[in-house]
Design a protein around this motif. Structure first.
Motif, PDB file in Angstrom:
ATOM      1  N   SER A  90       0.938  -1.099  -0.193  1.00 26.14           N
ATOM      2  CA  SER A  90       0.038   0.136  -0.006  1.00 26.14           C
ATOM      3  C   SER A  90       0.945   1.171  -0.093  1.00 26.14           C
ATOM      4  CB  SER A  90      -0.875   0.010   1.205  1.00 26.14           C
ATOM      5  OG  SER A  90      -0.087   0.244   2.434  1.00 26.14           O
ATOM      6  N   PRO A  91       0.323   2.392  -0.385  1.00 25.50           N
ATOM      7  CA  PRO A  91       1.291   3.607  -0.477  1.00 25.50           C
ATOM      8  C   PRO A  91       1.723   3.677   0.981  1.00 25.50           C
ATOM      9  CG  PRO A  91      -0.931   4.077  -1.602  1.00 25.50           C
ATOM     10  CD  PRO A  91      -0.990   2.446  -1.010  1.00 25.50           C
ATOM     11  N   GLU A  92       0.871   3.558   2.077  1.00 23.36           N
ATOM     12  CA  GLU A  92       1.368   3.911   3.462  1.00 23.36           C
ATOM     13  C   GLU A  92       2.381   2.781   3.609  1.00 23.36           C
ATOM     14  OE1 GLU A  92      -2.507   5.302   2.752  1.00 23.36           O
ATOM     15  OE2 GLU A  92      -1.956   3.121   2.587  1.00 23.36           O
ATOM     16  N   GLU A  93       2.484   1.606   3.163  1.00 19.11           N
ATOM     17  CA  GLU A  93       3.639   0.595   3.526  1.00 19.11           C
ATOM     18  C   GLU A  93       4.973   1.365   2.921  1.00 19.11           C
ATOM     19  OE1 GLU A  93       1.871  -3.783   4.061  1.00 19.11           O
ATOM     20  OE2 GLU A  93       1.532  -2.747   2.148  1.00 19.11           O
ATOM     21  N   TYR A  94       4.850   1.903   1.552  1.00 18.58           N
ATOM     22  CA  TYR A  94       5.966   2.398   0.646  1.00 18.58           C
ATOM     23  C   TYR A  94       6.350   3.685   1.547  1.00 18.58           C
ATOM     24  CZ  TYR A  94       6.123  -0.156  -3.488  1.00 18.58           C
ATOM     25  OH  TYR A  94       6.299  -1.242  -4.580  1.00 18.58           O
ATOM     26  N   GLN A  95       5.559   4.382   2.045  1.00 15.19           N
ATOM     27  CA  GLN A  95       5.830   5.505   2.939  1.00 15.19           C
ATOM     28  C   GLN A  95       6.724   5.091   4.097  1.00 15.19           C
ATOM     29  OE1 GLN A  95       2.837   8.276   4.084  1.00 15.19           O
ATOM     30  NE2 GLN A  95       4.018   9.829   4.478  1.00 15.19           N
ATOM     31  N   MET A 129       8.065  10.973  -2.124  1.00 12.70           N
ATOM     32  CA  MET A 129       7.722   9.553  -1.230  1.00 12.70           C
ATOM     33  C   MET A 129       6.539   8.810  -1.834  1.00 12.70           C
ATOM     34  SD  MET A 129       8.311   8.518   1.665  1.00 12.70           S
ATOM     35  CE  MET A 129       8.789   9.771   3.068  1.00 12.70           C
ATOM     36  N   LEU A 130       5.687   9.589  -2.418  1.00  4.22           N
ATOM     37  CA  LEU A 130       4.481   8.882  -3.041  1.00  4.22           C
ATOM     38  C   LEU A 130       4.340   8.915  -4.267  1.00  4.22           C
ATOM     39  CD1 LEU A 130       1.865   9.216   0.278  1.00  4.22           C
ATOM     40  CD2 LEU A 130       3.398   7.135  -0.381  1.00  4.22           C
ATOM     41  N   VAL A 131       5.138   9.555  -4.952  1.00  7.51           N
ATOM     42  CA  VAL A 131       4.932   9.773  -6.460  1.00  7.51           C
ATOM     43  C   VAL A 131       5.413   8.647  -7.143  1.00  7.51           C
ATOM     44  CG1 VAL A 131       6.130  10.697  -8.493  1.00  7.51           C
ATOM     45  CG2 VAL A 131       5.589  12.246  -6.263  1.00  7.51           C
ATOM     46  N   THR A 132       4.921   8.160  -8.130  1.00 10.60           N
ATOM     47  CA  THR A 132       5.008   6.915  -8.984  1.00 10.60           C
ATOM     48  C   THR A 132       5.358   7.025 -10.324  1.00 10.60           C
ATOM     49  OG1 THR A 132       2.925   6.007  -9.512  1.00 10.60           O
ATOM     50  CG2 THR A 132       3.760   5.356  -7.475  1.00 10.60           C
ATOM     51  N   THR A 133       6.099   6.175 -11.102  1.00  5.07           N
ATOM     52  CA  THR A 133       6.153   6.422 -12.684  1.00  5.07           C
ATOM     53  C   THR A 133       4.875   5.610 -13.067  1.00  5.07           C
ATOM     54  OG1 THR A 133       6.884   4.066 -12.845  1.00  5.07           O
ATOM     55  CG2 THR A 133       8.535   5.844 -12.542  1.00  5.07           C
ATOM     56  N   PRO A 134       4.487   6.226 -14.479  1.00  2.00           N
ATOM     57  CA  PRO A 134       3.293   5.907 -15.155  1.00  2.00           C
ATOM     58  C   PRO A 134       2.846   4.326 -14.990  1.00  2.00           C
ATOM     59  CG  PRO A 134       4.454   7.267 -16.183  1.00  2.00           C
ATOM     60  CD  PRO A 134       5.455   6.986 -15.366  1.00  2.00           C
ATOM     61  N   TYR A 140       7.915   3.196  -7.420  1.00  5.65           N
ATOM     62  CA  TYR A 140       7.969   4.518  -6.031  1.00  5.65           C
ATOM     63  C   TYR A 140       9.369   4.686  -6.391  1.00  5.65           C
ATOM     64  CZ  TYR A 140       3.134   3.761  -4.360  1.00  5.65           C
ATOM     65  OH  TYR A 140       1.913   3.856  -4.187  1.00  5.65           O
ATOM     66  N   LEU A 141       9.681   5.758  -5.436  1.00  6.33           N
ATOM     67  CA  LEU A 141      11.077   6.013  -5.060  1.00  6.33           C
ATOM     68  C   LEU A 141      11.842   4.803  -4.611  1.00  6.33           C
ATOM     69  CD1 LEU A 141      13.473   8.072  -4.787  1.00  6.33           C
ATOM     70  CD2 LEU A 141      12.532   8.780  -2.687  1.00  6.33           C
ATOM     71  N   TYR A 142      11.125   4.153  -3.742  1.00  8.84           N
ATOM     72  CA  TYR A 142      11.731   3.143  -2.943  1.00  8.84           C
ATOM     73  C   TYR A 142      12.117   1.793  -3.711  1.00  8.84           C
ATOM     74  CZ  TYR A 142      11.938  -0.751   0.684  1.00  8.84           C
ATOM     75  OH  TYR A 142      12.581  -1.817   1.448  1.00  8.84           O
ATOM     76  N   ASP A 143      11.328   1.717  -4.717  1.00  9.02           N
ATOM     77  CA  ASP A 143      11.915   0.810  -5.888  1.00  9.02           C
ATOM     78  C   ASP A 143      13.430   1.022  -6.387  1.00  9.02           C
ATOM     79  OD1 ASP A 143       9.582  -1.043  -5.711  1.00  9.02           O
ATOM     80  OD2 ASP A 143       8.415   0.586  -6.664  1.00  9.02           O
ATOM     81  N   CYS A 144      13.538   2.211  -6.458  1.00  7.12           N
ATOM     82  CA  CYS A 144      14.691   2.654  -7.155  1.00  7.12           C
ATOM     83  C   CYS A 144      15.995   2.823  -6.216  1.00  7.12           C
ATOM     84  CB  CYS A 144      14.552   4.046  -7.756  1.00  7.12           C
ATOM     85  SG  CYS A 144      13.490   4.069  -9.035  1.00  7.12           S
ATOM     86  N   ALA A 145      15.553   3.116  -4.751  1.00 10.55           N
ATOM     87  CA  ALA A 145      16.525   3.410  -3.836  1.00 10.55           C
ATOM     88  C   ALA A 145      16.714   2.433  -2.892  1.00 10.55           C
ATOM     89  CB  ALA A 145      16.372   4.855  -3.018  1.00 10.55           C
ATOM     90  N   VAL A 146      16.019   1.338  -2.888  1.00 11.34           N
ATOM     91  CA  VAL A 146      15.961   0.155  -1.858  1.00 11.34           C
ATOM     92  C   VAL A 146      17.294  -0.466  -1.635  1.00 11.34           C
ATOM     93  CG1 VAL A 146      15.419  -1.666  -3.381  1.00 11.34           C
ATOM     94  CG2 VAL A 146      14.957  -2.131  -1.103  1.00 11.34           C
ATOM     95  N   SER A 147      18.177  -0.432  -2.750  1.00  8.41           N
ATOM     96  CA  SER A 147      19.583  -1.043  -2.640  1.00  8.41           C
ATOM     97  C   SER A 147      20.375   0.028  -1.736  1.00  8.41           C
ATOM     98  CB  SER A 147      20.297  -1.379  -3.824  1.00  8.41           C
ATOM     99  OG  SER A 147      21.432  -1.972  -3.865  1.00  8.41           O
ATOM    100  N   GLY A 148      20.290   1.104  -2.126  1.00  6.18           N
ATOM    101  CA  GLY A 148      21.276   2.117  -1.356  1.00  6.18           C
ATOM    102  C   GLY A 148      20.757   2.454   0.185  1.00  6.18           C
ATOM    103  N   PHE A 149      19.543   2.307   0.323  1.00  5.01           N
ATOM    104  CA  PHE A 149      19.006   2.297   1.610  1.00  5.01           C
ATOM    105  C   PHE A 149      19.528   1.168   2.400  1.00  5.01           C
ATOM    106  CE2 PHE A 149      14.955   4.603   0.333  1.00  5.01           C
ATOM    107  CZ  PHE A 149      15.373   5.751   0.431  1.00  5.01           C
TER     108      PHE A 149
END
Length: 457
Positions: A90-95, A129-134, A140-149
């Motif tokens: 959910s968006p809340e979980e991504y956040q 935070m909650l922006v997504t690609t089309p 989500y940003l998290y999908d791109c940055a999870v490795s760096g996190f």
């Protein structure tokens, strides 16, 4: 006593303390006492020294059991990925995940050099935070940055989940790209020139006498238009990429004609042998694992190569396609010509994604632009003894120097090192290959000067 003799004495004492000499002596005595000397003496000694060890038949059974277990584990991993894919966050979980990951990254006071940490400000975090690609990717940003996190020591720390990531999260990706590629002062709207492979005949054999260069290689990376990059590829899309590339290779002709092998059909022993010969790739990078690169492994992965193994295409290693041309000599011109021909053939049936600002797009922002890496494995024993001078020359020539195995310069063995272009963005393909050609010639000249100086002294 010389240093070598001293080491021999120490080593012998170590073997005596460990019981190795005693065990070997008993085995050799046993062999001597045998009336009917065995045909395989090594096997006899091995069996005598390890009576509890499995014999060849037992070993084969255990080996087969291990391979079956690995296959079963791989199937379980694939099933786990399918189940994970069915769980929609959910968006809340991504956040929550993004907030926790960012806090972990910022709170780490030991690893502070990643470009993700440098450019992902609290303000950008809040904005993206909650922006997504089309749709249908919806990255989500998290999908791109999870490795760096998770891996704070990563020099960059971010991967694009799809082509749209570069625009949707542009305020983050753009400074990272400009910083990494040395383009901070470039105010142009276009960072990458149009493709230009120039006159391939101007690229030559850099070492006709085969005195210095052991091998030459040029590779390009490409992603197919309309499909996400590895962080968001579905299992069906991994297979779709493979099928598209397999189909495209069927029109190859001349020296490019070869065969496609899907990784799932290659047994483990053959895979290991092909990896050793640099014909096949393997998984294992922890940062890529976290980013999602190896999901559904080995589904959708494979390799195309000609019989001479001078032209290869890796499918779904990281980007959709890695195109490589190589030779076991210094003929960079031949390698370059073959690469250009191979890419031209693929482009007849495959459309690759390209960005108006960044050029050819890759999942990792460090590889975009031309995506080209031209390299030679070269032996420069005298220059390698003066790493400061070597690195200064390389910097002046816009070259990157790596060790024998492609790692740190400290790993240079017998003077053999990997030399490649340092830049990928902001130049044409021809300019980069020409840079390598001119730079390698300059390094060879420097090595020859040292040789002459050594003869005269």
């Amino acid at each position: 006593m010389t240093s070598i003799e001293s080491k021999r004495v120490q080593y012998r004492k170590y073997l005596e303390r460990a019981g190795v000499i005693d065990a070997l002596s008993k085995a050799l005595i046993k062999l001597y006492e045998e009336q009917n000397k065995p045909e395989d003496a090594i096997r006899f000694v091995r069996k005598f020294m390890c009576e509890s060890c499995p014999d060849d038949a037992q070993y084969d059974v255990m080996k087969n059991d291990l391979e079956e277990a690995k296959t079963h584990i791989s199937k379980l991993e694939q099933e786990l990925e399918r189940l994970r894919g069915q769980i929609k966050k959910s968006p809340e979980e991504y956040q929550e995940l993004t907030t926790e990951g960012y806090k972990s990254l910022i709170d780490d006071e030991e690893n502070v050099s990643s470009l993700l940490r440098k450019y992902l400000t609290p303000e950008l975090l809040e904005e993206y935070m909650l922006v997504t690609t089309p749709a249908p990717v919806d990255a989500y940003l998290y999908d791109c940055a999870v490795s760096g996190f998770e891996h704070h020591d990563a020099p960059v720390g971010i991967f694009a989940a799809d082509a749209d990531s570069y625009d949707v999260f542009n305020k983050l990706f753009d400074p990272i790209i400009k910083d990494y590629h040395g383009q901070m002062d470039n105010e142009s709207d276009v960072l990458q020139k149009d493709p230009d492979f120039g006159n391939v005949d101007e690229i030559e054999n850099l070492d006709p006498e085969r005195k210095y260069i052991l091998s030459a290689r040029i590779r390009l990376a490409r992603n197919i238009e309309g499909l996400p990059f590895f962080p968001k590829l579905t299992e069906k899309q991994f297979i779709e990429v493979e099928e598209k590339v397999r189909s495209a290779t069927e029109t190859m002709d001349g020296e490019l004609i070869g065969s496609y092998l899907t990784m799932a059909d290659i047994d483990a022993e053959t895979q290991a042998e092909m990896v050793k010969r640099h014909i096949l790739f393997q998984r294992g990078n922890e940062k890529l694992t976290t980013a999602g690169c190896y999901r559904f492994w080995p589904t959708g992965r494979g390799v195309y190569h000609n019989p001479a193994e001078t032209f290869l295409i890796w499918v779904n290693r990281q980007d959709h396609v890695h195109i490589m041309s190589m030779a076991q000599c210094g003929d960079l011109g031949d390698v370059y010509n073959r690469l250009v021909n191979g890419l031209t053939e693929l482009e007849k049936t495959l459309a690759f994604v390209r960005h108006p600002r960044y050029g050819n797009l890759t999942a990792c922002p460090t590889n975009l632009g031309t995506t080209l890496r031209a390299s030679v494995h070269i032996r420069l024993p005298l220059l390698s003894k003066d790493p400061d001078r070597l690195l200064a020359l390389a910097e002046e020539l816009q070259l990157q120097v790596r060790g024998t195995d492609g790692g740190e310069l400290a790993t240079v063995e017998d003077g053999v090192m990997d030399i490649s272009n340092k830049r990928k963005l902001g130049f044409t393909e021809f300019e980069l290959v020409k840079t390598v050609q001119d730079g390698v010639v300059a390094l060879i000249n420097a090595e020859e000067e040292l040789e002459i100086a050594g003869q005269e002294s």
